[in-house]
Design a protein around this motif. Structure first.
Motif, PDB file in Angstrom:
ATOM      1  N   ASP A  81       0.810  -1.389   0.012  1.00 30.05           N
ATOM      2  CA  ASP A  81       0.091  -0.070   0.083  1.00 30.05           C
ATOM      3  C   ASP A  81       0.795   1.351   0.051  1.00 30.05           C
ATOM      4  OD1 ASP A  81      -2.366  -1.573   0.025  1.00 30.05           O
ATOM      5  OD2 ASP A  81      -2.293  -1.719   2.191  1.00 30.05           O
ATOM      6  N   VAL A  82       2.212   1.024   0.180  1.00 34.79           N
ATOM      7  CA  VAL A  82       3.005   2.346   0.549  1.00 34.79           C
ATOM      8  C   VAL A  82       3.271   2.847  -1.098  1.00 34.79           C
ATOM      9  CG1 VAL A  82       5.033   3.096   1.483  1.00 34.79           C
ATOM     10  CG2 VAL A  82       3.735   1.583   2.610  1.00 34.79           C
ATOM     11  N   PHE A  83       3.258   1.954  -2.071  1.00 32.56           N
ATOM     12  CA  PHE A  83       3.632   2.361  -3.240  1.00 32.56           C
ATOM     13  C   PHE A  83       2.653   1.986  -4.366  1.00 32.56           C
ATOM     14  CE2 PHE A  83       7.345   0.207  -1.335  1.00 32.56           C
ATOM     15  CZ  PHE A  83       8.133   1.013  -1.369  1.00 32.56           C
ATOM     16  N   ASP A  84       2.401   2.963  -5.393  1.00 32.69           N
ATOM     17  CA  ASP A  84       1.633   2.534  -6.316  1.00 32.69           C
ATOM     18  C   ASP A  84       2.243   2.453  -7.927  1.00 32.69           C
ATOM     19  OD1 ASP A  84       1.846   5.202  -7.557  1.00 32.69           O
ATOM     20  OD2 ASP A  84       0.435   5.943  -5.990  1.00 32.69           O
ATOM     21  N   SER A  85       1.333   1.981  -8.859  1.00 32.62           N
ATOM     22  CA  SER A  85       2.222   1.766 -10.200  1.00 32.62           C
ATOM     23  C   SER A  85       2.594   2.942 -10.783  1.00 32.62           C
ATOM     24  CB  SER A  85       0.913   1.075 -10.902  1.00 32.62           C
ATOM     25  OG  SER A  85      -0.053   2.274 -10.970  1.00 32.62           O
ATOM     26  N   LYS A  86       2.466   4.404 -10.242  1.00 32.16           N
ATOM     27  CA  LYS A  86       3.096   5.513 -10.920  1.00 32.16           C
ATOM     28  C   LYS A  86       4.631   5.497 -10.428  1.00 32.16           C
ATOM     29  CE  LYS A  86      -1.228   7.747 -10.751  1.00 32.16           C
ATOM     30  NZ  LYS A  86      -1.914   6.700 -10.008  1.00 32.16           N
ATOM     31  N   GLN A  87       5.055   4.574  -9.377  1.00 36.05           N
ATOM     32  CA  GLN A  87       6.236   4.770  -8.944  1.00 36.05           C
ATOM     33  C   GLN A  87       7.091   3.787  -9.253  1.00 36.05           C
ATOM     34  OE1 GLN A  87       4.062   5.106  -4.846  1.00 36.05           O
ATOM     35  NE2 GLN A  87       5.935   6.053  -4.342  1.00 36.05           N
ATOM     36  N   LEU A  88       6.739   2.903 -10.158  1.00 35.20           N
ATOM     37  CA  LEU A  88       7.528   1.538 -10.604  1.00 35.20           C
ATOM     38  C   LEU A  88       7.824   1.878 -12.161  1.00 35.20           C
ATOM     39  CD1 LEU A  88       5.062  -0.945  -9.347  1.00 35.20           C
ATOM     40  CD2 LEU A  88       6.924   0.231  -7.948  1.00 35.20           C
ATOM     41  N   ILE A  89       9.124   1.422 -12.305  1.00 27.69           N
ATOM     42  CA  ILE A  89       9.670   1.114 -13.740  1.00 27.69           C
ATOM     43  C   ILE A  89      10.168  -0.215 -13.994  1.00 27.69           C
ATOM     44  CG2 ILE A  89      11.024   1.926 -15.622  1.00 27.69           C
ATOM     45  CD1 ILE A  89      10.744   4.789 -14.528  1.00 27.69           C
ATOM     46  N   THR A  90       9.663  -1.065 -14.654  1.00 28.77           N
ATOM     47  CA  THR A  90      10.263  -2.342 -14.642  1.00 28.77           C
ATOM     48  C   THR A  90      10.163  -2.982 -16.145  1.00 28.77           C
ATOM     49  OG1 THR A  90       8.080  -3.484 -14.248  1.00 28.77           O
ATOM     50  CG2 THR A  90       9.384  -3.091 -12.255  1.00 28.77           C
ATOM     51  N   ASP A  91      10.959  -3.844 -16.396  1.00 32.11           N
ATOM     52  CA  ASP A  91      11.101  -4.550 -17.597  1.00 32.11           C
ATOM     53  C   ASP A  91      11.161  -6.191 -17.308  1.00 32.11           C
ATOM     54  OD1 ASP A  91      12.157  -5.476 -20.281  1.00 32.11           O
ATOM     55  OD2 ASP A  91      12.260  -3.300 -20.550  1.00 32.11           O
ATOM     56  N   VAL A  92      11.499  -7.004 -18.417  1.00 36.07           N
ATOM     57  CA  VAL A  92      11.068  -8.242 -18.086  1.00 36.07           C
ATOM     58  C   VAL A  92      12.486  -9.144 -18.043  1.00 36.07           C
ATOM     59  CG1 VAL A  92       8.716  -8.652 -18.364  1.00 36.07           C
ATOM     60  CG2 VAL A  92      10.205  -8.706 -20.375  1.00 36.07           C
TER      61      VAL A  92
END
Length: 475
Positions: free
Chosen positions: A91-102
């Motif tokens: 709950d402390v993070f949301d998708s707007k704070q993430l940058i991922t690849d595979v």
């Protein structure tokens, strides 16, 4: 009050970051019993009203609604970030704070820096700006990354460069985890030396951490517990040896205890920025007072106590003993010998019920055994924060700008040269667009220059103390 943003890059950076946010929430929960959003919390967290959709307005006063970390999580593999999103911190993070690849960076600095850097540049800048916009007074960026892997070293230093371009006035503190000699990533010397050039040029302060030191510290804690010395036992739901005690208990990972120590270092480093104290030390004061030459910004950190959150039942160390511990090799997060090397400056950040007189007394007691550079004999910076770590009466973080980091860099250079002389694995790097062989020669020359600067300072050690001449004022 000021705010800081944490940028965690790569697997190691995100695992350490995860422990930091967990421990920070526990620390604030222990202090902030009424659940009021206060200035201390605002330094690393936003208070968001989620009733009107995901990205509701920030609330500055009143009850805590939904805390969001001032953070950006970047990894080119999804594993660790997905784990965080399914864990107790989701709950402390949301998708707007993430940058991922595979696909990951394949332990290749050039893939992280050149390929993913180019590919994700706009996305990273946009998310950094968004995070910065939520701050009233942005003071500092903390980057957490490792030097040995591809994403941490390559993309981590790319982000560092971006921060300098986009936010030139905001301090850049980098926590860099250096690989050990027995590292299982064969290309880690290349990655580390290529990353070092970027750290030399673009960071304000670097806190080097060595995996080997962390491993030894954790082993010592285990030995102490198992031997039953001093009545030491690990408490139920201990955090020092595992991540047990979190809302959802996960199987213990070998790095959890090591990551806790680094997270604890960051909690102590930022305590003055978060809580009141009789002698507050701003984060920018660390760089201002401890870095006399721009490139010599590598600070050796030592920490006491090393266990977090009263996990281990050990009688608390007497105050004076705590100061002695901070200058002993057992408590350092890098294998070095500052006592027999040259200090350019030293900062002591103390937490808990400690008086200025205690600080002064201990500095006077320790001073004769430490070698300070002739032009900065009084090079001490001190901070007192009145809120101790949970479960302890006091703690101390010592940050030393000392020539003792030189052997770490020499060893890294030697390991680099062993591979480079044979041109081993070079083709993996040179096939990346924008990566030339000159990148390697420039990186090793940058590291050699840094070592030489430390050599020149070491050569002055033990010489006569010469007071610089002053201007004569005509009366």
């Amino acid at each position: 009050m000021t705010q800081s943003v944490v940028v965690q890059v790569g697997q190691c950076g995100n695992q350490v970051g995860c422990r930091f946010w967990d421990l920070a929430l526990r620390e604030h929960a222990a202090v902030n019993k009424k659940g009021i959003y206060d200035e201390a919390l605002s330094s690393f967290f936003r208070n968001v009203d989620t009733r009107s959709g995901d990205n509701g307005p920030d609330i500055y006063k009143g009850k805590i609604c939904s805390l969001k970390a001032r953070a950006l999580l970047i990894d080119m593999e999804e594993g660790v970030v997905n784990e965080i999103l399914q864990g107790p911190l989701r709950d402390v993070f949301d998708s707007k704070q993430l940058i991922t690849d595979v696909s990951g960076s394949g332990n290749n600095w050039a893939v992280g820096h050149k390929i993913y850097g180019r590919q994700y540049r706009e996305n990273i800048v946009e998310k950094l700006r968004k995070t910065a916009e939520h701050c009233d007074c942005l003071q500092c960026f903390f980057i957490i990354h490792s030097m040995g892997g591809g994403t941490g070293s390559g993309l981590g230093t790319f982000v560092l460069n971006l921060l300098e371009e986009e936010f030139p006035e905001v301090y850049r503190f980098v926590t860099s985890v250096y690989p050990s000699g027995e590292d299982d990533v064969i290309t880690s010397p290349y990655n580390s030396v290529l990353a070092m050039k970027e750290l030399n040029e673009h960071a304000d302060c670097v806190l080097p951490i060595e995996n080997e030191s962390l491993f030894e510290i954790v082993n010592k804690i285990h030995q102490m517990i198992n031997s039953g010395k001093l009545g030491s036992t690990v408490k139920q739901n201990s955090l020092v040896t595992s991540s047990a005690g979190s809302a959802k208990t996960l199987p213990e990972k070998p790095f959890d205890a090591m990551n806790n120590i680094v997270a604890n270092l960051l909690l102590n480093l930022t305590s003055s920025a978060r809580f009141e104290g009789s002698l507050n030390m701003d984060l920018n004061e660390i760089s201002m007072n401890l870095v006399p030459f721009p490139r010599l910004h590598y600070l050796v950190s030592s920490l006491t106590p090393l266990y977090t959150l009263a996990d281990v039942n050990v009688p608390s160390r007497r105050l004076d003993q705590m100061f002695s511990d901070a200058f002993s090799r057992d408590h350092q997060l890098i294998q070095a010998d500052p006592k027999h090397s040259l200090y350019l400056a030293c900062a002591l950040l103390v937490r808990g019920n400690v008086q200025v007189s205690d600080l002064r007394r201990n500095i006077e007691r320790l001073k004769p055994s430490l070698h300070f550079v002739s032009w900065n004999q009084e090079g001490w910076k001190t901070g007192l924060c009145s809120v101790p770590p949970v479960g302890h009466s006091h703690s101390l973080l010592a940050l030393a700008n000392n020539t003792c980091v030189k052997p770490t860099f020499i060893e890294l250079k030697d390991r680099f040269m062993k591979l480079y002389k044979k041109k081993a694995h070079l083709h993996h790097y040179l096939q990346i667009d924008g990566m030339e062989q000159s990148c390697f020669s420039e990186a090793i020359s940058s590291l050699s220059d840094l070592i030489e600067e430390y050599n020149e300072l070491d050569a002055t050690k033990g010489g006569p103390r010469i007071d610089p001449s002053r201007l004569k004022i005509a009366v």
